[in-house]
Scaffold this active site. Sequence first.
Site, PDB file in Angstrom:
ATOM      1  N   HIS A 196       0.731  -1.238  -0.055  1.00 43.48           N
ATOM      2  CA  HIS A 196      -0.022  -0.019   0.151  1.00 43.48           C
ATOM      3  C   HIS A 196       0.697   1.293  -0.031  1.00 43.48           C
ATOM      4  O   HIS A 196       0.626   2.105  -0.889  1.00 43.48           O
ATOM      5  CB  HIS A 196      -0.875  -0.123   1.082  1.00 43.48           C
ATOM      6  CG  HIS A 196      -2.008  -1.046   1.186  1.00 43.48           C
ATOM      7  ND1 HIS A 196      -2.582  -1.784   2.360  1.00 43.48           N
ATOM      8  CD2 HIS A 196      -2.581  -1.777   0.088  1.00 43.48           C
ATOM      9  CE1 HIS A 196      -3.383  -2.518   1.978  1.00 43.48           C
ATOM     10  NE2 HIS A 196      -3.260  -2.723   0.662  1.00 43.48           N
ATOM     11  N   ASP A 291      -1.026   1.442   7.726  1.00 44.21           N
ATOM     12  CA  ASP A 291       0.203   0.433   7.376  1.00 44.21           C
ATOM     13  C   ASP A 291       1.338   1.248   7.718  1.00 44.21           C
ATOM     14  O   ASP A 291       2.501   0.564   7.783  1.00 44.21           O
ATOM     15  CB  ASP A 291      -0.022   0.522   5.856  1.00 44.21           C
ATOM     16  CG  ASP A 291      -1.208  -0.661   5.407  1.00 44.21           C
ATOM     17  OD1 ASP A 291      -1.406  -1.546   6.045  1.00 44.21           O
ATOM     18  OD2 ASP A 291      -1.611   0.115   4.423  1.00 44.21           O
TER      19      ASP A 291
END
Length: 355
Positions: A196, A291
Site C-alpha cells: 500500500h 500501514d
Amino acid sequence: MNISVIGAGNGGQAIAGYCASLGISVCLYNRSLTRFAQFIQNKKIKLIGCIEKTSKIEKFTDNIKEAIEFSDIILIAVTASAHKIIAEQISPYLRDGQIILLNPGRTCGVLEFSSILNNQGRTYYIAEAQTLMFACREIEPGTINIIGIKQKVMLSGRNKQETNYIINKLRPIFSCFIPAENFIQTGLENIGAIFHPPVVIFNAATIERNNAFYFYRDMTPAIANFIERLDKERINIGLAYNINLMSVNEWIKYAYPNTTGDTLCERMKNNPAYHDILAPGSIFTRQLTEDIPTGLVPMKELAYIAKVPTPLMDALITISSSLLNTNFQQIGRNLKNLGLEKFTKENIIDLYCHD
C-alpha cells in the site's frame, strides 16, 4: 455460539453478515451509529458478490460493555491503529476464557493488545490473523460486496498452544485459518504494509488532484519493482528471526490461486479480487495512517534489534511522516510502545518463537 464484532466498517460488516448467515448470534459494535439509521431498524446485512446472503444480526450497539458481555468470542475488525484504544476500552468488561481475535493484527498487534490486557488478572485467549479473510467494500450501510475470499489465512496466538486452541474453536466458522509459527511470522506477513504505502506515495499528487485510478489494476512495472525491492527487506528481517517468508509474488499465488501472470505487476493487475478497487480519495488514508505506524514501523524496529538494514522502509516512514505532518515513528508500534526496548533478538526468539 455468540460472537461480537467490534467495528462496523467494510470488514466488520462482512464478518458479522457471514457469521449471522451461519445461524450464529451476532452483536455488532460501532463507536457511532450516526450513518446507520436504516440498518439500525432492520439489523439486516446483505452480502453480494462471492457470497449472496442476507442475514439478520441480533444486536447492533454503540455500547462497548454490552458488546463484550454478549459473547465468548470477540472479533476485532477496526483499523490496527485503533487497537490500543479498543484494548483499553474493552479491558474492564472482559471475563475469563474469552477469545479475542484481531482481524487482522497487522505487525505485532497481538503483542500490543496483550500488553494492555496483561494487568487485568484474567485468563483470556488472544490471536491475530495475518490478513482479513475477505476482500470487501461497503456499497451502503448494511450492504457489502464480497470481492474475494482468501482461502488460507495464517493465524497466531502468543504461543503454539494458544494458536491451536483458537483455530480449533474457530474452525467451524472460518475454515481458512491455518497456524503460523508465531506472531512474528503473521506480523512480517503483513503484505498490505508492503503493497500500500508505495502506491500512495508515488501517486500522491494524482490522489490530491482527485484523479481516480484503480489501486492495483493501474499498477506499473516500476512501482511493482520497487515493491519487490522493499519486500526483500521484509524477507531479510524474517530470516534474522529464523522465519522463511513468502515473497509478495508467492503470497498473491497463495492467497488468490486463480490470479494469472508471470510478474508481480501482471498478477496485481490481473487479480479478480483486486480488479475494481479504486485508489483512496485522500492521502490521509489507512494505506498510510495504518500501514506505516502498525506495519512498517514495527517491522523496522524488529530489523533494528536484529541489525538488518532497511533503507527503503526507513525512507517510506520518513516521507509519509513529512507528507502527512505526523510522526509515525513516535506514535507507531516502536520498541518502547511494544515493551521491547531492552530486548535482544535472542530474547525475542526465546520468549515468543518457541512452544
